[in-house]
Design a protein around this motif. Structure first.
Motif, PDB file in Angstrom:
ATOM      1  N   PRO A   1     133.139  30.591  21.666  1.00  0.00           N
ATOM      2  CA  PRO A   1     132.323  31.254  20.641  1.00  0.00           C
ATOM      3  C   PRO A   1     130.956  31.706  21.139  1.00  0.00           C
ATOM      4  O   PRO A   1     130.244  32.406  20.411  1.00  0.00           O
ATOM      5  N   PHE A   2     130.565  31.298  22.347  1.00  0.00           N
ATOM      6  CA  PHE A   2     129.313  31.751  22.969  1.00  0.00           C
ATOM      7  C   PHE A   2     129.668  32.254  24.366  1.00  0.00           C
ATOM      8  O   PHE A   2     129.345  31.631  25.378  1.00  0.00           O
ATOM      9  N   ALA A   3     130.295  33.413  24.422  1.00  0.00           N
ATOM     10  CA  ALA A   3     130.950  33.855  25.652  1.00  0.00           C
ATOM     11  C   ALA A   3     129.977  34.218  26.765  1.00  0.00           C
ATOM     12  O   ALA A   3     130.320  34.120  27.947  1.00  0.00           O
ATOM     13  N   GLY A   4     128.779  34.653  26.429  1.00  0.00           N
ATOM     14  CA  GLY A   4     127.820  35.034  27.464  1.00  0.00           C
ATOM     15  C   GLY A   4     128.384  36.099  28.381  1.00  0.00           C
ATOM     16  O   GLY A   4     128.923  37.115  27.929  1.00  0.00           O
TER      17      GLY A   4
ATOM     18  N   THR B   1     133.975  31.395  30.919  1.00  0.00           N
ATOM     19  CA  THR B   1     135.231  30.877  30.373  1.00  0.00           C
ATOM     20  C   THR B   1     136.336  31.916  30.455  1.00  0.00           C
ATOM     21  O   THR B   1     137.479  31.607  30.827  1.00  0.00           O
ATOM     22  N   LEU B   2     136.026  33.152  30.128  1.00  0.00           N
ATOM     23  CA  LEU B   2     137.042  34.204  30.095  1.00  0.00           C
ATOM     24  C   LEU B   2     137.541  34.534  31.495  1.00  0.00           C
ATOM     25  O   LEU B   2     138.751  34.746  31.703  1.00  0.00           O
ATOM     26  N   LEU B   3     136.646  34.553  32.469  1.00  0.00           N
ATOM     27  CA  LEU B   3     137.064  34.768  33.853  1.00  0.00           C
ATOM     28  C   LEU B   3     137.943  33.609  34.318  1.00  0.00           C
ATOM     29  O   LEU B   3     138.943  33.807  35.008  1.00  0.00           O
ATOM     30  N   GLY B   4     137.570  32.387  33.908  1.00  0.00           N
ATOM     31  CA  GLY B   4     138.391  31.226  34.239  1.00  0.00           C
ATOM     32  C   GLY B   4     139.780  31.321  33.647  1.00  0.00           C
ATOM     33  O   GLY B   4     140.767  30.922  34.275  1.00  0.00           O
ATOM     34  N   CYS B   5     139.886  31.861  32.435  1.00  0.00           N
ATOM     35  CA  CYS B   5     141.206  32.062  31.809  1.00  0.00           C
ATOM     36  C   CYS B   5     142.052  33.024  32.636  1.00  0.00           C
ATOM     37  O   CYS B   5     143.238  32.774  32.870  1.00  0.00           O
ATOM     38  N   SER B   6     141.465  34.126  33.063  1.00  0.00           N
ATOM     39  CA  SER B   6     142.207  35.108  33.853  1.00  0.00           C
ATOM     40  C   SER B   6     142.668  34.505  35.174  1.00  0.00           C
ATOM     41  O   SER B   6     143.779  34.771  35.644  1.00  0.00           O
TER      42      SER B   6
ATOM     43  N   GLY C   1     142.401  34.259  26.858  1.00  0.00           N
ATOM     44  CA  GLY C   1     141.093  33.903  26.346  1.00  0.00           C
ATOM     45  C   GLY C   1     140.600  34.852  25.275  1.00  0.00           C
ATOM     46  O   GLY C   1     140.932  36.045  25.265  1.00  0.00           O
ATOM     47  N   VAL C   2     139.790  34.315  24.378  1.00  0.00           N
ATOM     48  CA  VAL C   2     139.109  35.094  23.345  1.00  0.00           C
ATOM     49  C   VAL C   2     137.653  34.645  23.342  1.00  0.00           C
ATOM     50  O   VAL C   2     137.369  33.438  23.349  1.00  0.00           O
ATOM     51  N   GLY C   3     136.738  35.605  23.341  1.00  0.00           N
ATOM     52  CA  GLY C   3     135.326  35.271  23.335  1.00  0.00           C
ATOM     53  C   GLY C   3     134.563  36.055  22.295  1.00  0.00           C
ATOM     54  O   GLY C   3     134.920  37.195  21.976  1.00  0.00           O
ATOM     55  N   VAL C   4     133.521  35.435  21.757  1.00  0.00           N
ATOM     56  CA  VAL C   4     132.589  36.100  20.841  1.00  0.00           C
ATOM     57  C   VAL C   4     131.195  35.993  21.452  1.00  0.00           C
ATOM     58  O   VAL C   4     130.794  34.923  21.922  1.00  0.00           O
ATOM     59  N   GLU C   5     130.479  37.101  21.456  1.00  0.00           N
ATOM     60  CA  GLU C   5     129.142  37.119  22.047  1.00  0.00           C
ATOM     61  C   GLU C   5     128.247  38.041  21.222  1.00  0.00           C
ATOM     62  O   GLU C   5     128.658  39.122  20.811  1.00  0.00           O
ATOM     63  N   LEU C   6     127.006  37.590  20.989  1.00  0.00           N
ATOM     64  CA  LEU C   6     126.063  38.345  20.183  1.00  0.00           C
ATOM     65  C   LEU C   6     125.520  39.565  20.928  1.00  0.00           C
ATOM     66  O   LEU C   6     125.228  40.596  20.331  1.00  0.00           O
ATOM     67  N   SER C   7     125.394  39.449  22.245  1.00  0.00           N
ATOM     68  CA  SER C   7     124.740  40.486  23.039  1.00  0.00           C
ATOM     69  C   SER C   7     125.749  41.434  23.682  1.00  0.00           C
ATOM     70  O   SER C   7     126.587  41.012  24.479  1.00  0.00           O
TER      71      SER C   7
ATOM     72  N   LEU D   1     140.261  41.196  37.892  1.00  0.00           N
ATOM     73  CA  LEU D   1     140.903  40.264  36.973  1.00  0.00           C
ATOM     74  C   LEU D   1     141.166  40.962  35.642  1.00  0.00           C
ATOM     75  O   LEU D   1     140.359  41.783  35.192  1.00  0.00           O
ATOM     76  N   GLU D   2     142.283  40.619  35.028  1.00  0.00           N
ATOM     77  CA  GLU D   2     142.622  41.214  33.740  1.00  0.00           C
ATOM     78  C   GLU D   2     141.594  40.795  32.699  1.00  0.00           C
ATOM     79  O   GLU D   2     141.330  39.605  32.519  1.00  0.00           O
ATOM     80  N   PRO D   3     140.982  41.736  31.985  1.00  0.00           N
ATOM     81  CA  PRO D   3     139.980  41.368  30.975  1.00  0.00           C
ATOM     82  C   PRO D   3     140.624  40.672  29.776  1.00  0.00           C
ATOM     83  O   PRO D   3     141.760  40.974  29.393  1.00  0.00           O
ATOM     84  N   GLN D   4     139.891  39.749  29.209  1.00  0.00           N
ATOM     85  CA  GLN D   4     140.348  39.031  28.026  1.00  0.00           C
ATOM     86  C   GLN D   4     139.785  39.692  26.766  1.00  0.00           C
ATOM     87  O   GLN D   4     138.974  40.621  26.836  1.00  0.00           O
ATOM     88  N   THR D   5     140.194  39.197  25.611  1.00  0.00           N
ATOM     89  CA  THR D   5     139.763  39.758  24.333  1.00  0.00           C
ATOM     90  C   THR D   5     138.347  39.292  24.000  1.00  0.00           C
ATOM     91  O   THR D   5     138.063  38.085  24.036  1.00  0.00           O
ATOM     92  N   VAL D   6     137.472  40.233  23.689  1.00  0.00           N
ATOM     93  CA  VAL D   6     136.100  39.884  23.339  1.00  0.00           C
ATOM     94  C   VAL D   6     135.693  40.592  22.053  1.00  0.00           C
ATOM     95  O   VAL D   6     136.177  41.682  21.741  1.00  0.00           O
ATOM     96  N   TYR D   7     134.824  39.935  21.315  1.00  0.00           N
ATOM     97  CA  TYR D   7     134.249  40.499  20.096  1.00  0.00           C
ATOM     98  C   TYR D   7     132.732  40.396  20.194  1.00  0.00           C
ATOM     99  O   TYR D   7     132.202  39.375  20.658  1.00  0.00           O
ATOM    100  N   ARG D   8     132.075  41.430  19.731  1.00  0.00           N
ATOM    101  CA  ARG D   8     130.620  41.340  19.607  1.00  0.00           C
ATOM    102  C   ARG D   8     130.298  40.913  18.185  1.00  0.00           C
ATOM    103  O   ARG D   8     130.748  41.535  17.205  1.00  0.00           O
ATOM    104  N   GLY D   9     129.511  39.842  18.070  1.00  0.00           N
ATOM    105  CA  GLY D   9     129.144  39.388  16.739  1.00  0.00           C
ATOM    106  C   GLY D   9     128.514  38.005  16.766  1.00  0.00           C
ATOM    107  O   GLY D   9     128.346  37.388  17.815  1.00  0.00           O
ATOM    108  N   ASP D  10     128.175  37.533  15.583  1.00  0.00           N
ATOM    109  CA  ASP D  10     127.555  36.229  15.370  1.00  0.00           C
ATOM    110  C   ASP D  10     128.653  35.231  15.030  1.00  0.00           C
ATOM    111  O   ASP D  10     129.326  35.359  14.003  1.00  0.00           O
ATOM    112  N   SER D  11     128.837  34.214  15.860  1.00  0.00           N
ATOM    113  CA  SER D  11     129.944  33.275  15.682  1.00  0.00           C
ATOM    114  C   SER D  11     129.819  32.419  14.434  1.00  0.00           C
ATOM    115  O   SER D  11     130.756  31.694  14.092  1.00  0.00           O
TER     116      SER D  11
END
Length: 316
Positions: free
Chosen positions: A112-115, A119-124, A130-136, A152-162
């Motif tokens: 929930p704080f993907a930065g 974590t997502l690179l580790g998943c790949s 992997g799924v990540g949410v990041e505000l920035s 590396l294959e990109p994982q699913t990411v969302y921009r937003g407030d967790s």
């Protein structure tokens, strides 16, 4: 009728009852210590399973500290030259190691704080989803750039407030096996810097994660802990029963007013979430950090070179 797999592997006999990961019993035992002292790493670029070490190397895992020196340059730096624009990027190699223990192949992991996507690179790297949410958005762009650089294959990411996960996921029916995250700890990074950075550059200016008011990294402690509890509680709705929650944290220097044992405060905060149980911790000792003579020559001041990896599990 036996509960064990009939197929012997070079690593031992896998147990069919193990629904958590792909480790054999012998491999499992070594991971349970809260500290791992690692004399050497396997070829992380090969994508091979981290726990496929020969027996003579497994002896290095018996201590309960994760003791690492991950390079920050060249191919072994895993695009650190990109990720270092985040104040606290986590090594993808370390995240891969944790992911491989707490999930099975093709398992689902949420941050929930993907930065910039440790974590997502580790998943790949580990063959997980992997799924990540990041505000920035700028951090998400850096993650995408790092993924492309590492091929590396990109994982699913969302921009937003967790703190608003249902709105962000918009009906997606996720079922995660693991939540693995390093939250932005209150206004801690907004404090003046000391130690090695100040010594080298003379710069003691604060390094916040973002300038946004919704960033947990800009909140005072009480508000931060309430927000963190809200994020983890909402994330739990998407976590499978007996799924794990791993949270990084680092203590601060004690003051006359407070002990600053941040790991204890995080445990006390998250233990208030129904059905979430604290199961212990591992310690990550980052040997890439340098010792600095704080307090010299007057008083003892600890060099905080380790971080806690707090381990929780969702119960019924």
């Amino acid at each position: 009728m036996s509960n064990r797999s009939e197929t012997e592997t070079p690593r031992g006999v896998p147990d069919a009852r193990n629904r958590l990961n792909d480790l054999t019993g012998r491999e499992w035992v070594y991971f349970l210590n809260s500290i791992d002292l690692i004399e050497g790493e396997p070829d992380l670029l090969s994508g091979e399973f981290l726990n496929d070490l020969p027996e003579e190397q497994w002896a290095a895992y018996q201590s309960p500290i994760i003791d690492t020196f991950y390079p920050t340059s060249g191919e072994a730096g895993y695009a650190h030259h990109i990720r270092k624009r985040h104040p606290s990027p986590k090594p993808p190699q370390l995240m891969k190691r944790l992911i491989e223990f707490f999930t099975k192949h093709d398992g689902w992991v949420f941050d929930p704080f993907a930065g910039v996507g440790g974590t997502l690179l580790g998943c790949s790297m580990a063959g997980r989803r992997g799924v990540g949410v990041e505000l920035s958005q700028s951090y998400l762009d850096l993650y995408q750039s790092a993924s492309e650089t590492l091929n590396l294959e990109p994982q699913t990411v969302y921009r937003g407030d967790s703190r608003h996960l249902e709105e962000i996921f918009n009906g997606e029916d996720y079922h995660f096996d693991l939540i693995l995250t390093d939250p932005p700890y209150g206004d801690m990074l907004s404090r003046k810097r000391t130690g090695e950075r100040k010594k080298k550059t003379g710069d003691d200016s604060p390094t916040p994660f973002t300038d946004e008011a919704d960033d947990l990294g800009n909140m005072p402690a009480e508000q931060f802990y309430d927000a963190l509890k809200s994020v983890i509680a909402q994330s739990m709705k998407y976590l499978n029963v007996k799924g794990y929650v791993l949270v990084f944290c680092k203590d601060l220097q004690p003051t006359d007013e407070y002990h600053n044992l941040i790991h204890a405060d995080v445990v006390n905060t998250l233990a208030q979430i129904p059905n979430l149980r604290f199961r212990g911790y591992k310690i990550w000792y980052d040997k890439s950090l340098k010792l600095y003579p704080f307090g010299y020559p007057y008083a003892y001041v600890s060099n905080q070179l380790h971080q806690f990896i707090l381990i929780f599990r969702k119960e019924k």
